[in-house]
Design a protein around this motif. Sequence first.
Motif, PDB file in Angstrom:
ATOM      1  N   LEU A  94      -6.069 -11.575   3.370  1.00  0.00           N
ATOM      2  CA  LEU A  94      -6.334 -10.870   4.522  1.00  0.00           C
ATOM      3  C   LEU A  94      -7.673 -10.235   4.297  1.00  0.00           C
ATOM      4  CD1 LEU A  94      -2.642  -9.531   4.975  1.00  0.00           C
ATOM      5  CD2 LEU A  94      -3.762 -11.722   5.879  1.00  0.00           C
ATOM      6  N   GLN A  95      -8.289  -9.823   5.412  1.00  0.00           N
ATOM      7  CA  GLN A  95      -9.486  -9.087   5.321  1.00  0.00           C
ATOM      8  C   GLN A  95      -9.290  -7.923   5.990  1.00  0.00           C
ATOM      9  OE1 GLN A  95     -12.614 -11.869   6.490  1.00  0.00           O
ATOM     10  NE2 GLN A  95     -12.465 -12.899   4.724  1.00  0.00           N
ATOM     11  N   GLY A  96      -9.897  -6.772   5.535  1.00  0.00           N
ATOM     12  CA  GLY A  96      -9.903  -5.354   6.088  1.00  0.00           C
ATOM     13  C   GLY A  96     -11.131  -4.744   6.208  1.00  0.00           C
ATOM     14  N   ALA A  97     -11.691  -4.183   7.300  1.00  0.00           N
ATOM     15  CA  ALA A  97     -12.817  -3.455   7.518  1.00  0.00           C
ATOM     16  C   ALA A  97     -12.583  -2.111   6.816  1.00  0.00           C
ATOM     17  CB  ALA A  97     -13.192  -3.358   8.695  1.00  0.00           C
ATOM     18  N   ALA A  98     -13.893  -1.512   6.505  1.00  0.00           N
ATOM     19  CA  ALA A  98     -13.801  -0.009   6.167  1.00  0.00           C
ATOM     20  C   ALA A  98     -12.893   0.705   7.189  1.00  0.00           C
ATOM     21  CB  ALA A  98     -15.033   0.330   6.028  1.00  0.00           C
ATOM     22  N   PHE A  99     -12.091   1.495   6.382  1.00  0.00           N
ATOM     23  CA  PHE A  99     -11.117   2.696   7.233  1.00  0.00           C
ATOM     24  C   PHE A  99      -9.831   1.908   7.860  1.00  0.00           C
ATOM     25  CE2 PHE A  99     -15.395   4.589   7.237  1.00  0.00           C
ATOM     26  CZ  PHE A  99     -15.057   5.691   6.372  1.00  0.00           C
ATOM     27  N   ASP A 100      -9.698   0.575   7.624  1.00  0.00           N
ATOM     28  CA  ASP A 100      -8.313  -0.208   7.844  1.00  0.00           C
ATOM     29  C   ASP A 100      -7.406   0.477   6.770  1.00  0.00           C
ATOM     30  OD1 ASP A 100      -9.385  -1.799  10.164  1.00  0.00           O
ATOM     31  OD2 ASP A 100      -9.386  -3.528   8.935  1.00  0.00           O
ATOM     32  N   TRP A 101      -6.104   0.140   7.168  1.00  0.00           N
ATOM     33  CA  TRP A 101      -4.843   0.878   6.209  1.00  0.00           C
ATOM     34  C   TRP A 101      -4.587  -0.236   5.451  1.00  0.00           C
ATOM     35  CZ3 TRP A 101      -2.930   5.670   5.813  1.00  0.00           C
ATOM     36  CH2 TRP A 101      -3.517   6.596   6.535  1.00  0.00           C
ATOM     37  N   LEU A 102      -4.299  -0.267   4.080  1.00  0.00           N
ATOM     38  CA  LEU A 102      -3.869  -1.162   3.225  1.00  0.00           C
ATOM     39  C   LEU A 102      -2.201  -0.783   3.142  1.00  0.00           C
ATOM     40  CD1 LEU A 102      -3.686  -3.591   1.196  1.00  0.00           C
ATOM     41  CD2 LEU A 102      -4.161  -1.786  -0.676  1.00  0.00           C
ATOM     42  N   VAL A 103      -1.404  -1.784   3.199  1.00  0.00           N
ATOM     43  CA  VAL A 103       0.029  -1.381   3.427  1.00  0.00           C
ATOM     44  C   VAL A 103       0.850  -2.460   2.250  1.00  0.00           C
ATOM     45  CG1 VAL A 103       2.141  -1.627   4.905  1.00  0.00           C
ATOM     46  CG2 VAL A 103      -0.118  -0.864   5.711  1.00  0.00           C
ATOM     47  N   GLU A 104       1.538  -1.666   1.584  1.00  0.00           N
ATOM     48  CA  GLU A 104       2.439  -2.417   0.574  1.00  0.00           C
ATOM     49  C   GLU A 104       3.794  -2.100   0.903  1.00  0.00           C
ATOM     50  OE1 GLU A 104       2.320  -2.456  -4.214  1.00  0.00           O
ATOM     51  OE2 GLU A 104       2.840  -0.434  -3.214  1.00  0.00           O
ATOM     52  N   TYR A 105       4.285  -3.484   1.524  1.00  0.00           N
ATOM     53  CA  TYR A 105       5.794  -3.725   1.828  1.00  0.00           C
ATOM     54  C   TYR A 105       6.592  -3.449   0.727  1.00  0.00           C
ATOM     55  CZ  TYR A 105       3.120  -5.045   6.103  1.00  0.00           C
ATOM     56  OH  TYR A 105       2.580  -4.861   7.206  1.00  0.00           O
ATOM     57  N   ALA A 106       6.477  -4.185  -0.354  1.00  0.00           N
ATOM     58  CA  ALA A 106       7.081  -4.102  -1.566  1.00  0.00           C
ATOM     59  C   ALA A 106       6.102  -4.664  -2.561  1.00  0.00           C
ATOM     60  CB  ALA A 106       8.288  -5.033  -1.427  1.00  0.00           C
ATOM     61  N   PRO A 107       6.705  -4.267  -3.837  1.00  0.00           N
ATOM     62  CA  PRO A 107       5.584  -4.596  -4.892  1.00  0.00           C
ATOM     63  C   PRO A 107       5.131  -6.013  -4.778  1.00  0.00           C
ATOM     64  CG  PRO A 107       7.521  -3.533  -5.769  1.00  0.00           C
ATOM     65  CD  PRO A 107       7.701  -3.723  -4.364  1.00  0.00           C
ATOM     66  N   GLY A 108       3.767  -6.276  -4.522  1.00  0.00           N
ATOM     67  CA  GLY A 108       3.295  -7.596  -4.605  1.00  0.00           C
ATOM     68  C   GLY A 108       3.373  -8.132  -2.991  1.00  0.00           C
ATOM     69  N   ASP A 109       3.733  -7.353  -2.089  1.00  0.00           N
ATOM     70  CA  ASP A 109       3.716  -7.953  -0.715  1.00  0.00           C
ATOM     71  C   ASP A 109       2.805  -6.963   0.101  1.00  0.00           C
ATOM     72  OD1 ASP A 109       4.229  -8.700   1.665  1.00  0.00           O
ATOM     73  OD2 ASP A 109       6.407  -8.110   1.852  1.00  0.00           O
ATOM     74  N   TYR A 110       1.721  -7.377   0.591  1.00  0.00           N
ATOM     75  CA  TYR A 110       0.741  -6.655   1.263  1.00  0.00           C
ATOM     76  C   TYR A 110       0.404  -6.786   2.728  1.00  0.00           C
ATOM     77  CZ  TYR A 110      -0.125  -5.313  -3.524  1.00  0.00           C
ATOM     78  OH  TYR A 110      -0.031  -4.955  -4.963  1.00  0.00           O
TER      79      TYR A 110
END
Length: 126
Positions: A94-110
Amino acid sequence: MNKALVLLDKINLSEDSQANDYIKSEQVSVKFAKQAGQVLSSVGINDYQVGDAIIATQSGESWNVSYQNHPHKIRAKQMPFAFSIARSTGGDILQGAAFDWLVEYAPGDYGIVQRFHAVYRLADGV
């Protein structure tokens, strides 16, 4: 998207003091996959398997998840730079731009969320 992405690896937002707990508050529609396939989200291609939930928002964005019928607390952090991350070990990138949010649903699941505050609220005691 900016080609100078920072590749994130071995991220653990539960240990990041700049990350917080959130709960999804956006209403979505759900259908369950009857066969394997792919859905194109705003942050990349997501592969899904039979039985996975395919989520669609009122704004038309779609993605897939393993379905849970209760509020699920996630950990999230707004990223100040463009980045990429594997959805899971060996999974879709997955690719995110500056100021997007990184979400961790569970360990190792983004995941990556652009409309974060329209979708999530701070978790308070859930």
